[in-house]
Structures are given as structure tokens and as C-alpha cells.
Design an enzyme around this catalytic site. Sequence first.
Site, short mmCIF file in Angstrom:
data_model
loop_
_atom_site.label_atom_id
_atom_site.label_comp_id
_atom_site.label_asym_id
_atom_site.label_seq_id
_atom_site.Cartn_x
_atom_site.Cartn_y
_atom_site.Cartn_z
N HIS A 246 0.84 -1.20 0.00
CA HIS A 246 0.00 0.00 0.00
C HIS A 246 0.88 1.24 0.00
O HIS A 246 2.09 1.19 0.22
CB HIS A 246 -0.99 0.01 1.18
CG HIS A 246 -0.39 0.34 2.52
ND1 HIS A 246 -1.16 0.73 3.59
CD2 HIS A 246 0.89 0.34 2.94
CE1 HIS A 246 -0.36 0.95 4.62
NE2 HIS A 246 0.87 0.72 4.27
N CYS B 31 5.89 6.18 4.62
CA CYS B 31 4.65 5.45 4.27
C CYS B 31 4.01 6.02 3.01
O CYS B 31 3.10 5.41 2.45
CB CYS B 31 3.65 5.52 5.43
SG CYS B 31 4.26 4.75 6.92
N HIS C 203 4.87 0.11 -0.32
CA HIS C 203 5.69 -0.81 0.48
C HIS C 203 4.75 -1.90 0.99
O HIS C 203 3.54 -1.77 0.89
CB HIS C 203 6.34 -0.06 1.65
CG HIS C 203 5.34 0.58 2.57
ND1 HIS C 203 4.81 1.82 2.32
CD2 HIS C 203 4.72 0.11 3.68
CE1 HIS C 203 3.93 2.11 3.27
NE2 HIS C 203 3.84 1.09 4.10
N HIS D 34 3.29 -5.10 3.73
CA HIS D 34 3.08 -5.56 5.10
C HIS D 34 2.60 -7.01 5.08
O HIS D 34 1.92 -7.44 4.14
CB HIS D 34 2.01 -4.73 5.81
CG HIS D 34 2.42 -3.33 6.08
ND1 HIS D 34 3.33 -2.98 7.05
CD2 HIS D 34 2.04 -2.17 5.49
CE1 HIS D 34 3.49 -1.67 7.05
NE2 HIS D 34 2.72 -1.15 6.11
N ASP E 264 -4.81 -10.53 -0.75
CA ASP E 264 -3.50 -11.16 -0.66
C ASP E 264 -2.68 -10.93 -1.94
O ASP E 264 -3.17 -11.17 -3.05
CB ASP E 264 -3.66 -12.67 -0.41
CG ASP E 264 -2.36 -13.35 -0.06
OD1 ASP E 264 -1.53 -12.73 0.64
OD2 ASP E 264 -2.16 -14.51 -0.48
N HIS E 265 -1.45 -10.45 -1.75
CA HIS E 265 -0.53 -10.16 -2.85
C HIS E 265 -1.08 -9.10 -3.81
O HIS E 265 -0.74 -9.09 -5.00
CB HIS E 265 -0.15 -11.43 -3.60
CG HIS E 265 0.81 -12.28 -2.83
ND1 HIS E 265 0.45 -12.96 -1.70
CD2 HIS E 265 2.13 -12.53 -3.01
CE1 HIS E 265 1.50 -13.61 -1.22
NE2 HIS E 265 2.53 -13.36 -1.99
N GLU F 96 -0.88 -4.66 11.46
CA GLU F 96 -0.11 -4.23 10.29
C GLU F 96 1.37 -4.60 10.46
O GLU F 96 2.05 -4.92 9.49
CB GLU F 96 -0.25 -2.72 10.08
CG GLU F 96 0.33 -2.26 8.76
CD GLU F 96 0.18 -0.77 8.57
OE1 GLU F 96 -0.58 -0.36 7.68
OE2 GLU F 96 0.82 0.00 9.32
NI NI Z 1 2.45 0.79 5.56
#
Ligand code: NI
Length: 137
Positions: free
Chosen positions: A16, A35, A41, A43, A81-82, A126
Site C-alpha cells: 500500500h 509510508c 511498500h 506488510h 493477498d498479494h 499491520e
Molecule cells: Ni504501511
Amino acid sequence: MPDVTVVRRLRFNAAHRVHNPALSDEENRELFGKCNNPHGHGHNYELEVCVTGPVDPRTGYVIDLGIVRDVAGRLVVDAMDHKHLNHDVPFLRGVNPTTENIVVAIWNLLAPRIAPGRLARLRLWETENNYVEYEGR
Ligand code: NI
């Protein structure tokens, strides 16, 4: 019957970028720091789905946790997911994907589809150190 809360944990990995399009690029950088990196990036998210209700005297269950796994797996994990949460997830379209905003969007998706029992709480991790909780209020 006593009300009991049962919990299923699910995991998904996603990218995200925390970014509010209503603000300037400079304001976004100042507010969100790394961020806000333009290309995002990742998580390793963990979601805890908490369902509360009376224990069914026949089964001894509030809800079969396999139902929670299947419903949340299909609606949340398969969708997220992914994926890149800013681009790939229909129910997050137009949402700044902070953990807070993500958990509310997941709630709105899951709450009407969990039965028996009722969705009582979502906890979305997260990182190992940061999580948010939402109880639908
Ligand atoms: Ni983040």
C-alpha cells in the site's frame, strides 16, 4: 445460553501507499513520511475475526470457525493477498489505505455475512507492534 466470543486469525500480504489525494504531495510527504513512498511498500497483515453469540446446545459452537475461515478467506484474503491496496481491491477504491480505514472497509464487507453469531470485533495487525481494533461503532 452464555455468550462466547470465538476468534479466527487470517493472514495476507499486501502493498500500500498511505496517501490522501485531497492533500498536496508535499502535505502527504510531511504527514506520512516513508509510508507515502510513491511506489508503496508491503506488510504481512494479520486479521482476527471475533464472533460473539450463544453457544448452540446441539453443536457446542457459537459458529463453526470453518465458516468464518471460508467467508473471510473468500471476501478478504482472496481480494487482498498479494495485491496493491491502492489499486487492486474493489472495496478499497478511493480509500486511503491506513490500517484504520482498511479495518472499517473489511467490517462493512463481513458484518452482514457472518452468522450464526454476530461480528463483534476485528483486530487488524499491520506490524508486530501495531494493530487497530474496530467494533462497528
Ligand atoms: Ni504501511
